[in-house]
Design a protein around this motif. Sequence first.
Motif, PDB file in Angstrom:
ATOM      1  N   LEU A  23       0.823  -1.201   0.000  1.00 51.70           N
ATOM      2  CA  LEU A  23       0.000   0.000   0.000  1.00 51.70           C
ATOM      3  C   LEU A  23       0.863   1.260   0.000  1.00 51.70           C
ATOM      4  O   LEU A  23       1.922   1.293   0.609  1.00 51.70           O
ATOM      5  CB  LEU A  23      -0.915   0.010   1.234  1.00 51.70           C
ATOM      6  N   SER A  24       0.375   2.293  -0.663  1.00 50.56           N
ATOM      7  CA  SER A  24       1.083   3.564  -0.662  1.00 50.56           C
ATOM      8  C   SER A  24       0.093   4.708  -0.639  1.00 50.56           C
ATOM      9  O   SER A  24      -1.025   4.605  -1.171  1.00 50.56           O
ATOM     10  CB  SER A  24       1.995   3.690  -1.885  1.00 50.56           C
ATOM     11  N   SER A  25       0.511   5.814  -0.046  1.00 52.72           N
ATOM     12  CA  SER A  25      -0.330   7.011  -0.027  1.00 52.72           C
ATOM     13  C   SER A  25      -0.547   7.539  -1.440  1.00 52.72           C
ATOM     14  O   SER A  25      -1.609   8.098  -1.750  1.00 52.72           O
ATOM     15  CB  SER A  25       0.324   8.083   0.847  1.00 52.72           C
ATOM     16  N   THR A  26       0.455   7.372  -2.301  1.00 56.58           N
ATOM     17  CA  THR A  26       0.330   7.818  -3.694  1.00 56.58           C
ATOM     18  C   THR A  26      -0.842   7.127  -4.376  1.00 56.58           C
ATOM     19  O   THR A  26      -1.625   7.760  -5.101  1.00 56.58           O
ATOM     20  CB  THR A  26       1.629   7.531  -4.471  1.00 56.58           C
ATOM     21  N   ASP A  27      -0.979   5.816  -4.159  1.00 55.13           N
ATOM     22  CA  ASP A  27      -2.083   5.069  -4.764  1.00 55.13           C
ATOM     23  C   ASP A  27      -3.431   5.527  -4.218  1.00 55.13           C
ATOM     24  O   ASP A  27      -4.437   5.556  -4.946  1.00 55.13           O
ATOM     25  CB  ASP A  27      -1.902   3.568  -4.516  1.00 55.13           C
ATOM     26  N   VAL A  28      -3.483   5.869  -2.941  1.00 58.79           N
ATOM     27  CA  VAL A  28      -4.727   6.365  -2.357  1.00 58.79           C
ATOM     28  C   VAL A  28      -5.118   7.684  -3.011  1.00 58.79           C
ATOM     29  O   VAL A  28      -6.266   7.875  -3.431  1.00 58.79           O
ATOM     30  CB  VAL A  28      -4.596   6.548  -0.829  1.00 58.79           C
ATOM     31  N   ARG A  29      -4.166   8.600  -3.117  1.00 57.94           N
ATOM     32  CA  ARG A  29      -4.469   9.903  -3.727  1.00 57.94           C
ATOM     33  C   ARG A  29      -4.951   9.730  -5.171  1.00 57.94           C
ATOM     34  O   ARG A  29      -5.917  10.368  -5.600  1.00 57.94           O
ATOM     35  CB  ARG A  29      -3.241  10.814  -3.681  1.00 57.94           C
ATOM     36  N   GLY A  30      -4.262   8.861  -5.903  1.00 58.30           N
ATOM     37  CA  GLY A  30      -4.669   8.603  -7.280  1.00 58.30           C
ATOM     38  C   GLY A  30      -6.039   7.958  -7.354  1.00 58.30           C
ATOM     39  O   GLY A  30      -6.838   8.261  -8.245  1.00 58.30           O
ATOM     40  N   GLY A  31      -6.327   7.070  -6.399  1.00 58.62           N
ATOM     41  CA  GLY A  31      -7.621   6.395  -6.380  1.00 58.62           C
ATOM     42  C   GLY A  31      -8.764   7.343  -6.086  1.00 58.62           C
ATOM     43  O   GLY A  31      -9.848   7.234  -6.678  1.00 58.62           O
ATOM     44  N   VAL A  32      -8.536   8.296  -5.187  1.00 50.05           N
ATOM     45  CA  VAL A  32      -9.570   9.286  -4.881  1.00 50.05           C
ATOM     46  C   VAL A  32      -9.871  10.134  -6.112  1.00 50.05           C
ATOM     47  O   VAL A  32     -11.034  10.373  -6.453  1.00 50.05           O
ATOM     48  CB  VAL A  32      -9.134  10.196  -3.707  1.00 50.05           C
ATOM     49  N   LYS A  33      -8.826  10.582  -6.793  1.00 49.41           N
ATOM     50  CA  LYS A  33      -9.018  11.417  -7.977  1.00 49.41           C
ATOM     51  C   LYS A  33      -9.738  10.648  -9.086  1.00 49.41           C
ATOM     52  O   LYS A  33     -10.664  11.166  -9.727  1.00 49.41           O
ATOM     53  CB  LYS A  33      -7.664  11.912  -8.490  1.00 49.41           C
TER      54      LYS A  33
END
Length: 321
Positions: free
Chosen positions: A277-287
């Motif tokens: 898991l990465s914060s980058t993937d979370v941010r991209g997923g939200v967008k």
Amino acid sequence: MSNRISSIISHVISPAASEAAAVNIVYASRPKWPLPASFDAESSKEQRHPKSTLRIAVLDSSFNPPTLAHQALAQTADPLDQSKSQPFDARLLLLSVRNADKALKPGDATFTQRAEMMIELAHGMEDQSRPDADPSLTNVAVGVIDEPTFVGKSTKLLKFLKQRVESFSTGGEDRTDIPKFQLSFIMGYDTLIRFFNPRFYDSENGMHHSLNRFFATAEEGNGEGSSIVWSRRGALTDGQTASKEDEAKFFDREDIKQYVESGKIKMLDIGEYEMKLSSTDVRGGVKKADQDVEASSVVWKTMCPRRVVQYIEENGLYKEQ
């Protein structure tokens, strides 16, 4: 709460701030954190059993946003404490407002928003704690620091903790015995690589001097006695995955091997799912979910603690990158 946190962060990063003001606490589960529950106001003097050394687990990260990987790291036990006879005494979620290799980007959560999400993470840790669980899971604080390097963070945190605990002493009968502090910095393998990279120090010789002060105990050479607990990550900062051969080569370096063999660098396993898991993937997923509600709109929600997901949705974070 936001105004208070913003004020604390502004004070920490102010050019006029003193060295003593470079660290501050925005949330603590106990008024006298990092002291254990026996020092709470309702506890009698007879119930207090001060330890000569308090062991504190420190998770320093960008928390943009906190993920289940952060949660797993924040809740970890000491990998060398197999008998569970020497658990951590307290835990600190630490936000660096001036990292050595990261800066705020458009679409990032503000420092105040990150601190608030870290508080949600801390509350989640407390909610999950059972009566028979590690007591340090309910002795957690969220702090901010203005210091880019881990070596500098160790020095400033130790000074801050000593001053904080001293402030609890009122003298006379209620005087608190001031313990020593042993910090264990918890990090991913990608951060560990940067920790041993000379470009984050004045020179290679300066790096070795700083590392010796960081790891050595007072008895070994007037050091700080801090240690590192690290975990594998699914991908490094550049997106590449480190092989076990890469790891073996890294830890075979003479300047690193000595700390591994002495138990000052320890590995932990947070699980196959969490490590990817990465914060980058979370941010991209939200967008992505905001732009196309049909496109895996709930995937990112499985990557973060429930309280953090709720905060992101309520505050509309990461929709614009």
